[in-house]
Design a protein around this motif. Structure first.
Motif, PDB file in Angstrom:
ATOM      1  N   SER A 174      46.735  54.702  24.317  1.00 37.96           N
ATOM      2  CA  SER A 174      47.854  54.634  25.260  1.00 37.96           C
ATOM      3  C   SER A 174      48.957  53.683  24.809  1.00 37.96           C
ATOM      4  N   PHE A 175      48.661  52.821  23.800  1.00 44.08           N
ATOM      5  CA  PHE A 175      49.671  51.882  23.325  1.00 44.08           C
ATOM      6  C   PHE A 175      50.574  52.482  22.248  1.00 44.08           C
ATOM      7  N   SER A 176      50.479  53.797  22.038  1.00 44.22           N
ATOM      8  CA  SER A 176      51.297  54.430  20.997  1.00 44.22           C
ATOM      9  C   SER A 176      52.785  54.268  21.281  1.00 44.22           C
ATOM     10  N   ILE A 177      53.167  54.109  22.548  1.00 49.42           N
ATOM     11  CA  ILE A 177      54.577  53.889  22.897  1.00 49.42           C
ATOM     12  C   ILE A 177      54.797  52.457  23.382  1.00 49.42           C
ATOM     13  N   GLY A 178      53.814  51.593  23.167  1.00 48.91           N
ATOM     14  CA  GLY A 178      53.959  50.186  23.521  1.00 48.91           C
ATOM     15  C   GLY A 178      53.653  49.863  24.966  1.00 48.91           C
ATOM     16  N   GLU A 179      53.317  50.862  25.785  1.00 42.44           N
ATOM     17  CA  GLU A 179      53.039  50.650  27.193  1.00 42.44           C
ATOM     18  C   GLU A 179      51.735  51.346  27.568  1.00 42.44           C
ATOM     19  N   ALA A 180      51.130  50.902  28.663  1.00 38.99           N
ATOM     20  CA  ALA A 180      49.883  51.512  29.111  1.00 38.99           C
ATOM     21  C   ALA A 180      49.795  51.418  30.620  1.00 38.99           C
ATOM     22  N   THR A 181      48.966  52.268  31.210  1.00 42.77           N
ATOM     23  CA  THR A 181      48.658  52.190  32.631  1.00 42.77           C
ATOM     24  C   THR A 181      47.152  51.996  32.791  1.00 42.77           C
ATOM     25  N   VAL A 182      46.779  51.278  33.840  1.00 43.14           N
ATOM     26  CA  VAL A 182      45.372  50.974  34.046  1.00 43.14           C
ATOM     27  C   VAL A 182      45.110  50.765  35.532  1.00 43.14           C
ATOM     28  N   LYS A 183      43.916  51.134  35.972  1.00 44.31           N
ATOM     29  CA  LYS A 183      43.519  50.872  37.352  1.00 44.31           C
ATOM     30  C   LYS A 183      43.374  49.361  37.535  1.00 44.31           C
ATOM     31  N   CYS A 184      43.836  48.849  38.660  1.00 49.57           N
ATOM     32  CA  CYS A 184      43.795  47.394  38.848  1.00 49.57           C
ATOM     33  C   CYS A 184      43.471  47.041  40.292  1.00 49.57           C
ATOM     34  N   GLU A 185      43.051  45.800  40.481  1.00 47.67           N
ATOM     35  CA  GLU A 185      42.893  45.218  41.811  1.00 47.67           C
ATOM     36  C   GLU A 185      44.097  44.323  42.055  1.00 47.67           C
ATOM     37  N   ILE A 186      44.654  44.380  43.245  1.00 44.48           N
ATOM     38  CA  ILE A 186      45.831  43.583  43.605  1.00 44.48           C
ATOM     39  C   ILE A 186      45.418  42.606  44.692  1.00 44.48           C
ATOM     40  N   ARG A 187      45.324  41.330  44.363  1.00 45.77           N
ATOM     41  CA  ARG A 187      44.971  40.300  45.339  1.00 45.77           C
ATOM     42  C   ARG A 187      46.236  39.573  45.772  1.00 45.77           C
ATOM     43  N   THR A 188      46.467  39.502  47.069  1.00 50.47           N
ATOM     44  CA  THR A 188      47.691  38.893  47.559  1.00 50.47           C
ATOM     45  C   THR A 188      47.475  38.452  49.000  1.00 50.47           C
ATOM     46  N   LYS A 189      48.558  38.189  49.715  1.00 52.21           N
ATOM     47  CA  LYS A 189      48.518  37.882  51.145  1.00 52.21           C
ATOM     48  C   LYS A 189      49.476  38.832  51.859  1.00 52.21           C
ATOM     49  N   GLY A 190      49.097  39.288  53.041  1.00 52.97           N
ATOM     50  CA  GLY A 190      49.934  40.246  53.742  1.00 52.97           C
ATOM     51  C   GLY A 190      49.880  41.603  53.064  1.00 52.97           C
ATOM     52  N   ASN A 191      50.966  42.364  53.181  1.00 50.75           N
ATOM     53  CA  ASN A 191      51.032  43.676  52.544  1.00 50.75           C
ATOM     54  C   ASN A 191      52.409  43.888  51.928  1.00 50.75           C
ATOM     55  N   PRO A 192      52.591  43.476  50.665  1.00 52.94           N
ATOM     56  CA  PRO A 192      53.901  43.646  50.019  1.00 52.94           C
ATOM     57  C   PRO A 192      54.304  45.108  49.885  1.00 52.94           C
ATOM     58  N   PHE A 193      53.328  46.018  49.937  1.00 53.69           N
ATOM     59  CA  PHE A 193      53.643  47.442  49.795  1.00 53.69           C
ATOM     60  C   PHE A 193      54.240  48.028  51.073  1.00 53.69           C
ATOM     61  N   GLU A 194      54.208  47.263  52.169  1.00 58.75           N
ATOM     62  CA  GLU A 194      54.897  47.657  53.396  1.00 58.75           C
ATOM     63  C   GLU A 194      56.279  47.026  53.488  1.00 58.75           C
ATOM     64  N   SER A 195      56.616  46.199  52.509  1.00 61.73           N
ATOM     65  CA  SER A 195      57.840  45.408  52.610  1.00 61.73           C
ATOM     66  C   SER A 195      59.069  46.188  52.156  1.00 61.73           C
ATOM     67  N   VAL A 196      60.245  45.628  52.448  1.00 63.04           N
ATOM     68  CA  VAL A 196      61.519  46.236  52.047  1.00 63.04           C
ATOM     69  C   VAL A 196      61.706  46.215  50.533  1.00 63.04           C
ATOM     70  N   PHE A 197      60.856  45.460  49.819  1.00 65.61           N
ATOM     71  CA  PHE A 197      60.972  45.390  48.364  1.00 65.61           C
ATOM     72  C   PHE A 197      60.149  46.466  47.663  1.00 65.61           C
ATOM     73  N   SER A 198      59.314  47.170  48.418  1.00 65.91           N
ATOM     74  CA  SER A 198      58.532  48.236  47.812  1.00 65.91           C
ATOM     75  C   SER A 198      59.354  49.511  47.713  1.00 65.91           C
ATOM     76  N   MET A 199      58.961  50.385  46.783  1.00 66.37           N
ATOM     77  CA  MET A 199      59.695  51.614  46.523  1.00 66.37           C
ATOM     78  C   MET A 199      58.808  52.822  46.783  1.00 66.37           C
ATOM     79  N   GLU A 200      59.396  53.863  47.310  1.00 67.98           N
ATOM     80  CA  GLU A 200      58.677  55.106  47.533  1.00 67.98           C
ATOM     81  C   GLU A 200      58.340  55.727  46.183  1.00 67.98           C
ATOM     82  N   MET A 201      57.114  56.279  46.059  1.00 66.05           N
ATOM     83  CA  MET A 201      56.706  56.885  44.797  1.00 66.05           C
ATOM     84  C   MET A 201      56.006  58.219  45.031  1.00 66.05           C
TER      85      MET A 201
END
Length: 390
Positions: A131-158
């Motif tokens: 996956s690094f053939s173009i210098g970038e990769a994607t991977v499954k991850c755990e996101i540890r934080t406080k609150g829910n940044p994915f509900e915030s005005v800074f999150s983007m629809e995907m």
């Protein structure tokens, strides 16, 4: 129950109690100091602070780049996605690598929004081979934080790897975009004063509406032209000229779905531990990377070219199409927070010769950079663990 769009995880009525997302975004993003009497100028800065919401953990997808910098190789988190929402991290605070039975676990502490500190955790075994053939990769991850940044005005629809961004323009240009079937590139750099000579960009942002001078600054513009100051970590300043614009000149906000693989890597600024965005923390201060102008999204294309779009007239949405005019580049500029010369290059995107060249000017390892980056958040965690063990 309706949650507040700041991402606190609290009910709207007990938090910001408004549906005006631009008002919430600016209340969290912008701080303004009184006018300076001698210059009649308002000083604006963008604070980053971790607020004490409830602990939370999510499963998501991380898109990252293994980047070479004058401070050494770093893991650069480009986007993190949870379900149908995505975030572009605002900082890189360190990289913690732990080996357990030959399995490498990586943790990247960072600011996910101006008020959400988080850790992005993944295992190297989950990275797809090749996956690094173009210098970038994607991977499954755990996101540890406080609150829910994915509900915030800074999150983007995907949708999959498509991100909903905005292209702000005039009504006349909106008509041309619709009639021609493509988005024309801009020849100008981020500062808006120099022509790029290798490739041009189609510019987007995740700010849905440009209302005032604060919104303009987030996309590299000012309403009065030469009224933007670069300020270093040691308070050296210089006023630079940026593209002059009136918010009223860009009433058309086109919603465009853009594949995250088309988006250029943003420039970086390495701050020393005296300029820690979370200083002082319980663990102390630390050095960190700032993602430069994080609300600007650039899609590079060949000089004087364009990328075609497909329009969904029913929803009044566009989709940017990949084409032969796309110009893939993984490169970016990096500057020290104390180096006015380097910060000016981030804005101008033009290599300005120094009187005495540094190794970092050529992207090579530089001892000052290396020593600064050694004091990142990882060092604080390591020292705390050592104290607990002794």
């Amino acid at each position: 129950m309706e949650f507040c769009q700041c991402g606190s995880g609290f009910q709207k009525e007990k938090c910001h109690n408004t549906d005006d997302i631009n008002k919430i975004r600016k209340s969290l993003r912008v701080s303004v100091l009184p006018k300076e009497s001698d210059m009649d100028r308002v000083t604006t800065f963008f604070p980053l602070r971790s607020l004490d919401f409830s602990n939370a953990s999510y499963t998501g997808i991380l898109k990252f780049q293994l980047a070479s910098t004058p401070a050494g190789h770093i893991i650069y988190p480009l986007f993190v996605k949870k379900a149908n929402r995505g975030l572009r991290p605002l900082t890189i605070d360190g990289q913690i690598i732990v080996y357990d039975d030959s399995v490498e676990m990586v943790s990247i502490p960072c600011m996910l929004t101006p008020i959400h500190f988080g850790e992005l955790i993944f295992h190297s075994k989950d990275i797809k081979a090749g996956s690094f053939s173009i210098g970038e990769a994607t991977v499954k991850c755990e996101i540890r934080t406080k609150g829910n940044p994915f509900e915030s005005v800074f999150s983007m629809e995907m949708k999959g790897e498509q991100i909903a961004l905005y292209h702000h323009t005039s009504k006349e240009n909106e008509k041309l975009i619709l009639e021609t079937g493509y988005f024309k590139s801009s020849k100008w750099n981020i500062q808006g004063t120099n022509e790029l000579t290798t490739f041009h960009n189609v510019y987007f942002t995740n700010i849905p509406k440009v209302e005032d001078e604060y919104d303009l600054f987030e996309i590299g513009m000012c309403d009065k032209g030469t009224d933007l100051s670069i300020i270093t970590d040691n308070n050296e300043t210089e006023v630079i000229e940026v593209y002059r614009e009136n918010p009223l000149n860009r009433p058309a906000a086109l919603k465009v779905w853009v594949d995250w693989n088309l988006i250029s890597t943003n420039h970086l600024i390495l701050h020393n531990d005296k300029a820690s965005h979370l200083a002082p923390t319980l663990l102390g201060t630390f050095s960190w990377w700032e993602i430069f102008m994080p609300f600007i999204f650039r899609v590079p294309v060949k000089l004087n070219s364009f990328l075609r779009h497909t329009i969904n007239r029913k929803k009044n949405e566009y989709r940017l199409n990949y084409g032969p005019e796309f110009y893939k580049t993984n490169g970016f500029s990096a500057a020290l927070g104390t180096d006015l010369h380097g910060l000016k290059i981030n804005w101008s995107e033009v290599r300005i010769p120094r009187t005495q060249a540094r190794q970092s000017d050529y992207g090579e390892l530089d001892n000052e950079w290396v020593n600064i980056w050694k004091n990142n958040f990882t060092k604080l965690v390591d020292s705390t663990l050592e104290e607990m063990l002794l």
